[in-house]
Motif scaffolding. Structure first.
Motif, mmCIF file in Angstrom:
data_model
loop_
_atom_site.group_PDB
_atom_site.id
_atom_site.type_symbol
_atom_site.label_atom_id
_atom_site.label_comp_id
_atom_site.label_asym_id
_atom_site.label_seq_id
_atom_site.Cartn_x
_atom_site.Cartn_y
_atom_site.Cartn_z
ATOM 1 N N SER A 192 -70.350 -9.794 29.672
ATOM 2 C CA SER A 192 -68.931 -9.926 28.969
ATOM 3 C C SER A 192 -68.555 -11.357 28.961
ATOM 4 O O SER A 192 -69.368 -12.050 29.634
ATOM 5 C CB SER A 192 -67.958 -9.008 29.389
ATOM 6 O OG SER A 192 -67.692 -9.230 30.765
ATOM 7 N N GLY A 193 -67.421 -11.728 28.391
ATOM 8 C CA GLY A 193 -67.002 -12.997 28.482
ATOM 9 C C GLY A 193 -65.821 -13.441 27.435
ATOM 10 O O GLY A 193 -65.677 -12.529 26.544
ATOM 11 N N MET A 194 -65.220 -14.624 27.442
ATOM 12 C CA MET A 194 -64.383 -14.937 26.537
ATOM 13 C C MET A 194 -65.255 -15.533 25.269
ATOM 14 O O MET A 194 -66.167 -16.244 25.513
ATOM 15 C CB MET A 194 -63.515 -16.215 27.337
ATOM 16 C CG MET A 194 -62.605 -15.817 28.301
ATOM 17 S SD MET A 194 -61.548 -14.370 27.985
ATOM 18 C CE MET A 194 -60.495 -14.948 26.888
ATOM 19 N N VAL A 195 -64.969 -15.219 24.169
ATOM 20 C CA VAL A 195 -65.714 -15.574 22.756
ATOM 21 C C VAL A 195 -65.850 -17.185 22.761
ATOM 22 O O VAL A 195 -64.471 -17.716 22.883
ATOM 23 C CB VAL A 195 -65.032 -15.094 21.688
ATOM 24 C CG1 VAL A 195 -65.611 -15.257 20.308
ATOM 25 C CG2 VAL A 195 -64.737 -13.489 21.668
ATOM 26 N N HIS A 196 -66.824 -17.545 22.549
ATOM 27 C CA HIS A 196 -67.178 -19.174 22.586
ATOM 28 C C HIS A 196 -66.167 -19.583 21.344
ATOM 29 O O HIS A 196 -66.331 -19.018 20.171
ATOM 30 C CB HIS A 196 -68.550 -19.363 22.350
ATOM 31 C CG HIS A 196 -69.078 -20.632 22.702
ATOM 32 N ND1 HIS A 196 -68.458 -21.981 22.203
ATOM 33 C CD2 HIS A 196 -69.764 -21.153 23.927
ATOM 34 C CE1 HIS A 196 -69.047 -23.027 22.810
ATOM 35 N NE2 HIS A 196 -69.781 -22.307 23.885
ATOM 36 N N ARG A 197 -65.714 -21.063 21.702
ATOM 37 C CA ARG A 197 -65.072 -21.438 20.626
ATOM 38 C C ARG A 197 -65.632 -21.689 19.306
ATOM 39 O O ARG A 197 -65.159 -21.776 18.323
ATOM 40 C CB ARG A 197 -64.532 -22.990 21.132
ATOM 41 C CG ARG A 197 -63.452 -22.983 22.200
ATOM 42 C CD ARG A 197 -63.107 -24.359 22.875
ATOM 43 N NE ARG A 197 -62.715 -25.129 21.586
ATOM 44 C CZ ARG A 197 -61.492 -25.317 21.248
ATOM 45 N NH1 ARG A 197 -60.505 -24.745 21.783
ATOM 46 N NH2 ARG A 197 -61.183 -26.270 20.118
ATOM 47 N N LYS A 198 -67.140 -21.971 19.290
ATOM 48 C CA LYS A 198 -67.962 -22.258 18.432
ATOM 49 C C LYS A 198 -68.039 -20.949 17.576
ATOM 50 O O LYS A 198 -68.152 -21.020 16.213
ATOM 51 C CB LYS A 198 -69.423 -22.757 18.811
ATOM 52 C CG LYS A 198 -69.282 -24.111 19.501
ATOM 53 C CD LYS A 198 -70.689 -24.664 19.866
ATOM 54 C CE LYS A 198 -70.626 -25.765 20.332
ATOM 55 N NZ LYS A 198 -72.352 -26.637 20.609
ATOM 56 N N VAL A 199 -68.168 -19.716 18.239
ATOM 57 C CA VAL A 199 -68.223 -18.418 17.560
ATOM 58 C C VAL A 199 -66.994 -18.247 16.739
ATOM 59 O O VAL A 199 -67.007 -17.735 15.483
ATOM 60 C CB VAL A 199 -68.643 -17.390 18.333
ATOM 61 C CG1 VAL A 199 -68.534 -16.106 17.676
ATOM 62 C CG2 VAL A 199 -69.714 -17.419 19.221
ATOM 63 N N ILE A 200 -66.016 -18.491 17.158
ATOM 64 C CA ILE A 200 -64.600 -18.344 16.566
ATOM 65 C C ILE A 200 -64.443 -19.273 15.261
ATOM 66 O O ILE A 200 -64.098 -19.019 14.231
ATOM 67 C CB ILE A 200 -63.298 -18.622 17.501
ATOM 68 C CG1 ILE A 200 -63.410 -17.577 18.418
ATOM 69 C CG2 ILE A 200 -62.003 -18.658 16.699
ATOM 70 C CD1 ILE A 200 -62.329 -17.641 19.729
ATOM 71 N N HIS A 233 -56.949 -13.767 27.756
ATOM 72 C CA HIS A 233 -57.592 -14.444 29.036
ATOM 73 C C HIS A 233 -58.420 -13.410 29.672
ATOM 74 O O HIS A 233 -58.437 -12.109 29.356
ATOM 75 C CB HIS A 233 -56.599 -14.965 29.955
ATOM 76 C CG HIS A 233 -55.390 -14.036 30.271
ATOM 77 N ND1 HIS A 233 -55.677 -12.960 31.038
ATOM 78 C CD2 HIS A 233 -54.220 -13.959 29.794
ATOM 79 C CE1 HIS A 233 -54.464 -12.418 31.571
ATOM 80 N NE2 HIS A 233 -53.575 -12.964 30.597
ATOM 81 N N LEU A 234 -59.130 -13.640 30.720
ATOM 82 C CA LEU A 234 -59.988 -12.924 31.281
ATOM 83 C C LEU A 234 -59.394 -11.582 32.079
ATOM 84 O O LEU A 234 -59.912 -10.545 32.235
ATOM 85 C CB LEU A 234 -60.669 -13.753 32.564
ATOM 86 C CG LEU A 234 -62.177 -14.464 32.094
ATOM 87 C CD1 LEU A 234 -62.581 -15.329 33.176
ATOM 88 C CD2 LEU A 234 -62.915 -13.406 31.674
ATOM 89 N N GLY A 270 -60.333 -14.716 22.362
ATOM 90 C CA GLY A 270 -60.613 -13.103 22.510
ATOM 91 C C GLY A 270 -61.500 -13.235 23.578
ATOM 92 O O GLY A 270 -62.186 -14.103 24.403
ATOM 93 N N PHE A 271 -61.934 -11.732 23.962
ATOM 94 C CA PHE A 271 -63.038 -11.466 24.792
ATOM 95 C C PHE A 271 -64.101 -10.590 24.132
ATOM 96 O O PHE A 271 -63.648 -9.881 23.130
ATOM 97 C CB PHE A 271 -62.553 -11.048 26.075
ATOM 98 C CG PHE A 271 -61.730 -9.649 26.038
ATOM 99 C CD1 PHE A 271 -62.507 -8.442 25.654
ATOM 100 C CD2 PHE A 271 -60.387 -9.656 26.320
ATOM 101 C CE1 PHE A 271 -61.605 -7.444 25.700
ATOM 102 C CE2 PHE A 271 -59.746 -8.591 25.834
ATOM 103 C CZ PHE A 271 -60.430 -7.435 25.952
#
Length: 360
Positions: A290-298, A226-227, A310-311
């Motif tokens: 920065s940020g939390m890895v997008h669901r679409k990327v995963i 998480h963040l 992930g981040f």
């Protein structure tokens, strides 16, 4: 005794008595030089009759060969004697300081790369690399950047000609090191902790931008991320890099197509003697995204976003070097000016370590 035999005897005696290279050279010139005695005899052969040349030629040529051989042997003897004399009389004072030899310097970008690798290695991150010439899918599509996104515009990205496409994918000079994250997620099983440093390319050039620059990105993929984990990682990293415990971060909502939620990260600074110094909170300066890895990327990498989170974060290595070491013009990094390198460069033995200080 003939004149030639007399000349040979005289020259041999002169060679034998020569005890220096200078004296030996004088004998050589007097015998074999343009105006030398042996050379003069050789010139007379042109006016001889065939019968005279048949009898006198071998004698004169034999004289030249004998003198040449004697000179060569004597020169070797004189050089050996001179070397032995020097070895017997000369001494090297080992207590004298060695003369300064020309020394190069480590470029600040290379030094900062090593500093960052040292810091993140202590936090459990591995270094990952990828190609600088990337295909459209790794550089854009897998990172949730659709064809209509401004980042794909020709004025932002260096595209290769269409005839260089691979498997129907256009080829580009990578615009970020994020494709390394995609290649890592598609080639190894989580959990993943990597940093991806390297050169990137964008069509931009001014005092703070260059067409080629250096970037470092980080990626963590695991369960339950998480963040809070992201904020701790960035705080730990920036405190170690700037070597100050009073580094304060401010996270602001932002937008990046490959993270959701996305945050810009500002670092607090103080003004000391008219200069901005990282640390404190008199003002804020943006240092990375920065940020939390997008669901679409995963999902694009074949992982289940309901299981893995992930981040990711990224920043310019050149910018970090400027902030820490007081440089004010990015273009100087690539000018190759030796005076600039001598001033801002690092000694090859100044290897960054956490115990000695990453900027030591």
């Amino acid at each position: 005794m003939s004149d030639i035999e007399t000349l040979k005897t005289e020259l041999m005696a002169a060679i034998e008595s020569a005890d220096t290279l200078e004296a030996l050279e004088a004998v050589r010139v007097s015998a074999l030089g343009k105006q030398g005695s042996v050379s003069a005899l050789l010139k007379t052969m042109g006016g001889m009759s065939p019968e005279e040349r048949q009898t006198q030629g071998p004698i004169i040529n034999g004289l030249r060969e004998s003198i040449t051989t004697a000179l060569t042997a004597k020169k070797a003897d004189v050089e050996t004697a001179e070397l032995n004399r020097r070895l017997a009389t000369e001494r090297v004072d080992m207590t004298l300081p060695a003369p300064d030899a020309p020394r190069g310097t480590i470029h600040p970008v290379s030094q900062v790369m090593d500093e960052l690798a040292e810091i993140f290695a202590d936090m459990g991150f591995a270094v990952a690399e990828g190609p600088e010439i990337e295909d459209d899918w790794h550089n854009f599509t897998a990172l949730n950047i659709p064809e209509t996104h401004p980042a794909r515009a020709m004025h932002d990205t260096f595209y290769f000609p269409d005839d260089m496409a691979r498997d129907g994918q256009k080829m580009v000079l990578r615009t970020h090191t994020s494709p390394v994250q995609i290649r890592t997620m598609t080639s190894q099983e989580p959990p993943i902790r990597i940093i991806a440093p390297g050169r990137v390319y964008r069509s931009d050039s001014d005092a703070t931008h260059t067409p080629m620059f250096h970037q470092i990105e980080g990626l963590v993929i695991d369960k339950g991320i998480h963040l809070g984990h992201l904020k701790w990682t960035l705080e730990t990293f920036l405190k170690a890099y700037f070597e100050r415990e009073d580094v304060v971060l401010r996270l602001r909502p932002s937008y990046f197509p490959f993270t959701e939620p996305s945050v810009e990260v500002d670092v607090g600074y103080s003004v000391i003697n008219g200069k901005r110094v990282i640390g404190g909170a008199e003002g804020w300066m943006e240092v990375l995204g920065s940020g939390m890895v997008h669901r679409k990327v995963i999902a694009a990498c074949g992982l289940d976003p309901d299981v893995w989170q992930g981040f990711a974060f990224g920043t310019g290595v050149d910018r970090l070097a400027m902030l820490k070491y007081g440089m004010d013009d990015l273009r100087a990094f690539f000018d190759g000016d030796n005076r600039w390198l001598q001033h801002y460069g690092f000694n090859a033995l100044d290897v960054p370590t956490l115990s000695g200080g990453v900027g030591a």
